[in-house]
Design a protein around this motif. Sequence first.
Motif, PDB file in Angstrom:
ATOM      1  N   ASP A   1       0.954  -1.159  -0.015  1.00  0.00           N
ATOM      2  CA  ASP A   1       0.253   0.016  -0.072  1.00  0.00           C
ATOM      3  C   ASP A   1       0.838   1.151   0.023  1.00  0.00           C
ATOM      4  O   ASP A   1       0.435   2.430   0.355  1.00  0.00           O
ATOM      5  CB  ASP A   1      -0.787  -0.074   1.315  1.00  0.00           C
ATOM      6  N   ASN A   2       2.094   1.175  -0.382  1.00  0.00           N
ATOM      7  CA  ASN A   2       3.036   2.223  -0.371  1.00  0.00           C
ATOM      8  C   ASN A   2       3.293   2.886   0.994  1.00  0.00           C
ATOM      9  O   ASN A   2       3.563   4.094   0.912  1.00  0.00           O
ATOM     10  CB  ASN A   2       2.458   3.388  -1.409  1.00  0.00           C
ATOM     11  N   THR A   3       3.256   2.125   1.895  1.00  0.00           N
ATOM     12  CA  THR A   3       3.558   2.738   3.205  1.00  0.00           C
ATOM     13  C   THR A   3       4.543   1.956   4.037  1.00  0.00           C
ATOM     14  O   THR A   3       4.741   0.527   3.738  1.00  0.00           O
ATOM     15  CB  THR A   3       2.229   2.843   4.194  1.00  0.00           C
ATOM     16  N   ILE A   4       5.344   2.512   4.615  1.00  0.00           N
ATOM     17  CA  ILE A   4       6.448   2.183   5.546  1.00  0.00           C
ATOM     18  C   ILE A   4       5.595   2.256   7.140  1.00  0.00           C
ATOM     19  O   ILE A   4       5.619   3.179   7.501  1.00  0.00           O
ATOM     20  CB  ILE A   4       7.839   2.344   5.452  1.00  0.00           C
ATOM     21  N   ARG A   5       5.425   1.314   8.042  1.00  0.00           N
ATOM     22  CA  ARG A   5       4.771   1.289   9.063  1.00  0.00           C
ATOM     23  C   ARG A   5       5.912   0.928  10.289  1.00  0.00           C
ATOM     24  O   ARG A   5       6.483  -0.048  10.243  1.00  0.00           O
ATOM     25  CB  ARG A   5       3.389   0.580   9.521  1.00  0.00           C
ATOM     26  N   LEU A   6       6.121   1.890  11.338  1.00  0.00           N
ATOM     27  CA  LEU A   6       6.941   1.489  12.504  1.00  0.00           C
ATOM     28  C   LEU A   6       5.910   1.150  13.758  1.00  0.00           C
ATOM     29  O   LEU A   6       5.222   1.817  14.038  1.00  0.00           O
ATOM     30  CB  LEU A   6       7.834   2.638  12.679  1.00  0.00           C
ATOM     31  N   TRP A   7       6.244   0.010  14.126  1.00  0.00           N
ATOM     32  CA  TRP A   7       5.488  -0.552  15.381  1.00  0.00           C
ATOM     33  C   TRP A   7       6.333  -0.718  16.738  1.00  0.00           C
ATOM     34  O   TRP A   7       7.340  -0.927  16.638  1.00  0.00           O
ATOM     35  CB  TRP A   7       5.050  -2.039  14.944  1.00  0.00           C
ATOM     36  N   ASN A   8       5.770  -0.757  17.605  1.00  0.00           N
ATOM     37  CA  ASN A   8       6.286  -0.975  18.946  1.00  0.00           C
ATOM     38  C   ASN A   8       4.985  -1.458  20.013  1.00  0.00           C
ATOM     39  O   ASN A   8       4.031  -0.718  20.292  1.00  0.00           O
ATOM     40  CB  ASN A   8       6.710   0.290  19.560  1.00  0.00           C
ATOM     41  N   VAL A   9       4.986  -2.785  20.292  1.00  0.00           N
ATOM     42  CA  VAL A   9       3.724  -3.465  20.883  1.00  0.00           C
ATOM     43  C   VAL A   9       4.394  -3.225  22.544  1.00  0.00           C
ATOM     44  O   VAL A   9       5.258  -3.956  22.815  1.00  0.00           O
ATOM     45  CB  VAL A   9       3.539  -4.715  20.363  1.00  0.00           C
ATOM     46  N   GLY A  10       3.754  -2.587  23.305  1.00  0.00           N
ATOM     47  CA  GLY A  10       3.837  -2.905  24.933  1.00  0.00           C
ATOM     48  C   GLY A  10       5.033  -2.033  25.297  1.00  0.00           C
ATOM     49  O   GLY A  10       5.403  -2.415  26.473  1.00  0.00           O
ATOM     50  N   SER A  11       5.839  -1.121  24.829  1.00  0.00           N
ATOM     51  CA  SER A  11       6.901  -0.389  25.159  1.00  0.00           C
ATOM     52  C   SER A  11       6.405   0.549  26.023  1.00  0.00           C
ATOM     53  O   SER A  11       5.466   1.579  25.705  1.00  0.00           O
ATOM     54  CB  SER A  11       8.033  -0.071  24.004  1.00  0.00           C
ATOM     55  N   GLU A  12       7.060   0.805  27.109  1.00  0.00           N
ATOM     56  CA  GLU A  12       6.823   1.773  28.131  1.00  0.00           C
ATOM     57  C   GLU A  12       7.174   3.277  27.610  1.00  0.00           C
ATOM     58  O   GLU A  12       7.142   4.219  28.351  1.00  0.00           O
ATOM     59  CB  GLU A  12       7.111   1.376  29.409  1.00  0.00           C
ATOM     60  N   ASN A  13       8.302   3.165  26.742  1.00  0.00           N
ATOM     61  CA  ASN A  13       9.008   4.303  26.454  1.00  0.00           C
ATOM     62  C   ASN A  13       8.611   5.109  25.240  1.00  0.00           C
ATOM     63  O   ASN A  13       9.024   6.026  24.605  1.00  0.00           O
ATOM     64  CB  ASN A  13      10.566   4.133  26.219  1.00  0.00           C
ATOM     65  N   SER A  14       7.284   4.399  24.723  1.00  0.00           N
ATOM     66  CA  SER A  14       6.912   4.820  23.517  1.00  0.00           C
ATOM     67  C   SER A  14       5.592   5.714  23.625  1.00  0.00           C
ATOM     68  O   SER A  14       4.978   6.108  22.362  1.00  0.00           O
ATOM     69  CB  SER A  14       6.536   3.659  22.358  1.00  0.00           C
ATOM     70  N   SER A  15       5.276   6.160  24.621  1.00  0.00           N
ATOM     71  CA  SER A  15       4.076   7.330  24.815  1.00  0.00           C
ATOM     72  C   SER A  15       4.259   8.440  24.006  1.00  0.00           C
ATOM     73  O   SER A  15       3.477   9.034  23.838  1.00  0.00           O
ATOM     74  CB  SER A  15       3.947   7.238  26.264  1.00  0.00           C
ATOM     75  N   VAL A  16       5.718   9.137  23.916  1.00  0.00           N
ATOM     76  CA  VAL A  16       5.582   9.984  23.348  1.00  0.00           C
ATOM     77  C   VAL A  16       5.286   9.775  21.473  1.00  0.00           C
ATOM     78  O   VAL A  16       5.040  10.969  21.150  1.00  0.00           O
ATOM     79  CB  VAL A  16       7.090  10.520  23.430  1.00  0.00           C
TER      80      VAL A  16
END
Length: 929
Positions: free
Chosen positions: A451-466
């Motif tokens: 779909d012409n997208t690059i997606r960055l995932w982070n499942v359950g990290s406490e430091n990714s709230s920002v």
Amino acid sequence: QISSKERCPSPLCQLPSRNWCWPKAKVRESGKCSTNMLRKRKLAKATDEPPAASGKIVKRIRKSRPSSGSNTDKVVLERVLGLTTANNASLTCCEVKGIVAYPAGCTVVLYYPRKNRQQHILSPARKPISCIAFSQDGSHLCTGESGHQPVVRVWELSESPSQVQELPGHRFGISMVAFSPKSKYVVSVGYEHDMTVIVWKWRSAQQLATNKISTKVTALSFSHDGSYFVTAGNRHIRFWYLDTSNKVGKAQPLQGRSAVLGEHRGLNFVGVGCGDERTSFATYAVTTNGLLMQFSQERRMEKFVSLNTPSALSITVGQHIYCGCVDGVVRVFDPHSLSYVSSLPNPHPLGVDVASFIDASALLESTDGKSKLTFPDVCALTLDSPNNRLTCIYSDRSMYVWDISNVQKIGKTRSFLYHPSTIWDIEMYPEAVGDSPSLLPPGTFITAGADNTIRLWNVGSENSSVFRNIYSKELIRIIDVSKDQQSDDLPDGDAAGIRSIKVSPDGRRLASGDRSGNLRIHDLQFFDEAVIVLAHDADIVSLDYSQPRISGDYLLASSSRDRLVHVFDTVKYDLLQTLDDHSAAVTDVKFASSGDALGLVSCANDKSVMFRTLQEESFTCTHHVAGKSSCQSMALTNERGTVIAACQDRLIRLYDVASGKCARTIKLSTNDTGSLGKVALDPSGSVLATCGSDRCINLIDLASGDTVASLHGHSDAITGLKFTLDCLRLISVSADGCIFIWRLSKMLGEMLQAKLVDQRRASGVYAPLVQSALALASPGPVVAQSNKESTAAAADSTFTVLADHEGEEGPSPDLQHPVASGAGDVGRFSLGVGHLPGWAREQRVDLSRGLTVASEFQGDEGVLHVEDAWSENRPRLSSAGVTPVSASPPCQDAERRHCIRAGSEELPSADKTWVVSRGKSACDDDDDD
């Protein structure tokens, strides 16, 4: 405890329970329970006593069976990011338990919205799940398959769901299934070419009635009393009446009557729903031209209303009627008068960076009418009336759970954004190198899709709230390159998309190649496109960065279907060299170590593997290996001196980079069909993961060549595999658009982690393992230990604080990461090694903050450096005492001094203890440090 008077509940088994027949046992064709005779013989060997007399209670202690080494003991499916729901038939809800079920390839995902937890059912047939339905009491789930010779499967829901019945009868796929209101019957409808509707007595696997349907059926619904069910399709609304008085073992013709449509008989119906106990007199249907119609029990159309949309796609009926339409519109109507009540809020807009929406105000600003926004269509709806939740599946495979307790003020409870089509590649974000900070949270992985997208995932990290947005907590960023996509250069019928991705070793640049041959470089700090190069004439299938050279820069290699391999520098990304040694499409390219020189290995569909060495700023071919079959993917060992190649003949070949010879061959023993596609090696270099055209994942012990586990669950070709950096999980992506996260067993994960730590310690570059922070199984609240508990207990536990709900409180400031909480006082912590073993004293690690202290003096002054990855205040420890850089005055209380003792090291008498001064406020906090 089993009463001797009870009999087996199986309808084909008439044996009393005193013959040791267990309830809910599987039934063989012979009419006896499958476990009866075996357990009876085992019991006869164990004791000579006769069975207990009638009327007494029999108490037995069942001995635990030894582990059979099944795959579930080693690898468990932990989380699924994606779905394959196409219409209302593949989305259902259990109102008793509040579970939402939807298919993801060959897997059924049972989602608990209240707990934000998943449970999975893996189909043994490995065929895509096309439709699902819950029984009214929520104890059973029915699934239908697509493909040749599909079957209807009935599952019993428990902590570990199990199949209890299999109903073969269709030939070309099952489009929908449904339970009767009392869960006595199951109705299944085949695909358009199957043209069959069957009513089953599912407990006895008997066909009660059957008939033919000559048109495509798109919807099915049972009446409230179970006396009839309704099917809808192309120019088709038909009422089917059940005759339960049939006692003949042979299936009888199913009686059906078409609805009286009048002038609307040429319309195509896409959804149908029968009224509940309040509106049991009516049946509702929606059409492709945006009409909502009401039918009476006499099959007459009584009234209709326009939805004021170009088209409708789905419908669900409860206290209100909810109609899903195009452009993200969901209309709410009153079931008695068909009067308009309200509309649901719009979902996320298409083509907009969702990461910019971090609060509701940003959403309101984007929908102020200044710009024309498009929204995905609503393709499926399911209603949970007792819990006031409406689940919507949209055409881009996103899922929303809406709170409908007040239809005039509807709010979003949960939302997830997934890939809408094929996922081509996956890449793990690397660890931080040296003193450079990490730009993304630990455990982040990146996927590239068609779909012409690059997606960055982070499942359950406490430091990714920002990084989190209001639409999907697991999704950090969506990089959309469709604005610059040159789709006109592709052949007719081919879809554009990002074909391959690679992150630089320092974690600051992301390289991606699309199907048009464009090479893009994105800056991961600001997510801007830094460079775009027209590198190839066909799709770029592989990218790889080299390790840092003496000058500190990297090299980037790309391979394509145009038979070329390009080498770029990473300063301006200028082309340094073009390699045209292959005569077919190059499938993979890797940088390796050829002795002390930098090597480059490539493989292609011409059945050749090329080994090159960097000589005088150019790569020269040193070895050319011609194999019996083409190599599709490669992986490198940790020392980068051995290449692991996955070939089409299902053989894994290990090549020595220096000599170019095949040192070893591993043959898969699980299956002889299909060919290998992708290969991945865990960070410790012990377990190899392979996948192929059979849609199975095989885990292989690299030392012995034995198969550790064989996994299945995807419904299409698996296009990528990656182990997490902590060696605890395996992530797989597929052409079905789903991401599967597999958790290794505790024993296997600990073994891989121990080996990885030993390798780092032997290389002299020891560092704590980066935790992937995939806290998936239990996203509930986390209870922190008291300050008075032992330090050893705190060292063995990892706190992960999640805030997955909208409206829930975030992590406690005491448990937040120093960056998130703003903690920067280094002097607040003390480092003690009094109870640690000798090897741990050499590398002292403060478990509470991640501070690594070298054990040996550096230089003549005896300065001991403290490396702090999360603070700019860097204290220096010396034999004369250390005062951290802080605005707080040093503590004057001698009894509260916090010391770092040297343990068993022999130091001068004056240097036995280093005193770390702390501020007064810190000294007054704890007395137990």
